[in-house]
Design a protein around this motif. Structure first.
Motif: not given
Length: 520
Positions: A27-32, A170-181
């Motif tokens: 499983h994930g760590k912390g809040r995940n 975890e993939r939401g923000w990396p895909i967002a950054i890829f799009t904006i890049a």
């Protein structure tokens, strides 16, 4: 399944972890800590999924810098097309083909080469080799003396490694950054290149670009380790039921019976990680078999949906970039600097959209998964397409009407910001959907999307200036209508996506149909 998504009547696609004790999975760590990690990481410290967060982010940052350069290459000298056409003694349409159509056609062909090479031999050598090619191409372009030499410039394929280093949640923000890049590589370039062209000349646009490419090559050599990793799809947890045995392939059965094959490995040193070659990674299939996979992936409904939506949206940005000289020079009498400055509004809009869409898609995915009994479906990435429909339609149509009615130049600039806001959101939603649908074959799936996108771009950019010359206002209105029409494809994908994914997996073996369990 609820929420309007039709269930697959075939039991194969019902659950990825049927017969497996979820409490034994990692499983994930912390809040995940309540989230089952997908894919399940091995016990190998060299597994990219086990890298510390700073290392993942540094690796991804180098890739995003390369993505910005990829986006920048297309409109690098867009604002200088009129002057360059005069210098080389060719028509504006011919110059547009050199800087647009030839570029995207080359990229489309290159996809069929780079994608199988990356799958078979690893991504690191492909990144390095393609950057060298781009560097040589831009050096040649900067010293070009004839129109024909410009056709030799090529753009390198920067494939996604999101699946290699990030878990599903975890993939939401990396895909967002890829799009904006990618998009801001397109939008940030004209304001800068316009100033360079005005003060130093068009050759310096290429020269500054190849200096930036040299920096990229240095960063790749020292901070871009290999991210390809052969992993099992299901971690050792419990013996599957007899009914489930037929659904697992041989490697998965071996994994379940004997445990992780990556235990007790030593962590690689920095020098070992930065070796030029760590492969081969796929010994069973030939180069030509792998080269055919992106073509076969075009049969996937998710990929076709992405080509018709993402492909069209990026194509229209290229159309705007290559046609900006006619729009702002012909209608508003702007010079190269003025044309470049018109991209500031889209640049700001892209950043705002990217800041919103990453957290939004992750939030929606979690909420919809909870409402769906803890089962995540790739279709949960698609609701953001509603924002795209509204913003892109209003932006393109408003852009066209503002030109038709001779409004202030602020009107098309603002509408350009609105349409870019929508396109950033739309591209994020579509790419996230493809990545989720083809987790185990993302290289082939994204290669197919890029190939299809560049085929569309090559077609559209070949007659961009002719299209705009017949009526700039109507051309942009037509783009808006096409964006609205293609975005409506989201509705059948939401309803029938799970069924067609299962059908494709069973009949064509492009991807193993399965849902992802999210412990809520």
């Amino acid at each position: 399944m609820g929420l309007g998504i039709l269930n697959d009547p075939n039991a194969v696609a019902e659950s990825q972890y049927a017969g497996v004790d979820l409490s034994a999975l990692k499983h994930g760590k912390g809040r995940n800590s309540h989230i089952v990690l997908v894919p399940q990481p091995s016990d190998d410290p060299n597994d990219p999924l086990n890298w510390p967060r700073w290392k993942k982010h540094l690796t991804y940052g180098v890739l995003m810098y390369g993505t910005v350069l990829c986006g920048a290459l297309g409109p690098l000298v867009a604002g200088a097309q009129v002057e360059m056409a005069q210098i080389f003694g060719v028509s504006l349409q011919a110059m547009s083909r050199a800087l647009g159509t030839a570029l995207v056609a080359t990229l489309g062909i290159a996809t069929l080469v780079w994608a199988p090479l990356a799958t078979k031999y690893g991504k690191r050598p492909v990144y390095l080799l393609s950057t060298v090619f781009m560097l040589v191409g831009t050096i040649v372009a900067s010293e070009a003396k004839t129109y024909g030499v410009l056709l030799a410039v090529c753009e390198f394929l920067c494939g996604s490694t999101i699946n290699d280093i990030y878990f599903v949640h975890e993939r939401g923000w990396p895909i967002a950054i890829f799009t904006i890049a990618l998009l801001n590589g397109i939008n940030v370039t004209p304001p800068i290149s316009g100033q360079v062209f005005a003060h130093l000349g068009w050759r310096w646009c290429w020269r500054i670009f190849y200096i930036a490419t040299i920096l990229l090559l240095v960063l790749q050599v020292f901070f871009l380790p290999e991210t390809t990793y052969n992993r099992r799809r299901i971690a050792p947890a419990s013996k599957p039921t007899d009914e489930k045995l037929s659904d697992l392939d041989k490697p998965e059965l071996d994994q379940l019976e004997s445990g992780s094959s990556h235990m007790h490995k030593q962590k690689k040193s920095f020098v070992q990680e930065m070796s030029l070659y760590s492969g081969p990674f796929d010994k069973d299939r030939s180069f030509f078999q792998l080269a055919f996979e992106p073509v076969a992936a075009l049969l996937s409904p998710a990929v076709l949906y992405a080509v018709c939506t993402y492909g069209l949206y990026i194509t229209f940005l290229v159309v705007i970039a290559t046609g900006s000289a006619q729009v702002y020079v012909g209608v508003y009498s702007f010079g190269a600097v003025g044309v470049g400055n018109t991209y500031l509004a889209p640049l700001v809009a892209d950043f705002l959209a990217a800041a919103l869409v990453g957290p939004l898609t992750d939030y929606l995915a979690r909420r919809l998964s909870a409402a769906n009994g803890g089962i995540f479906e790739p279709e949960f990435r698609l609701p953001v397409m509603l924002a795209f429909l509204i913003c892109s339609g209003a932006g393109f149509i408003g852009f066209g009407l503002s030109i038709r009615n001779h409004l202030s130049y602020w009107a098309p600039i603002i509408f350009a910001g609105v349409l870019n806001f929508g396109i950033t959101i739309g591209c994020h939603g579509v790419i996230a959907y493809v990545v989720e649908c083809h987790r185990h074959s993302s290289d082939a799936a994204l290669g197919a999307v890029i190939f299809g996108k560049n085929a569309l771009s090559a077609i559209f950019t070949s007659f961009t200036n002719i299209w705009l010359a017949k009526g700039i206002d109507m051309a942009f209105i037509e783009m808006g209508v096409l964006c609205i029409g293609t975005s409506l494809f989201t509705i059948p994908m939401w309803i029938y996506g799970k069924r067609v994914r299962s059908l494709i997996a069973r009949k064509l073996h492009i991807e193993r149909a399965a849902a992802t369990v999210v412990d809520s």
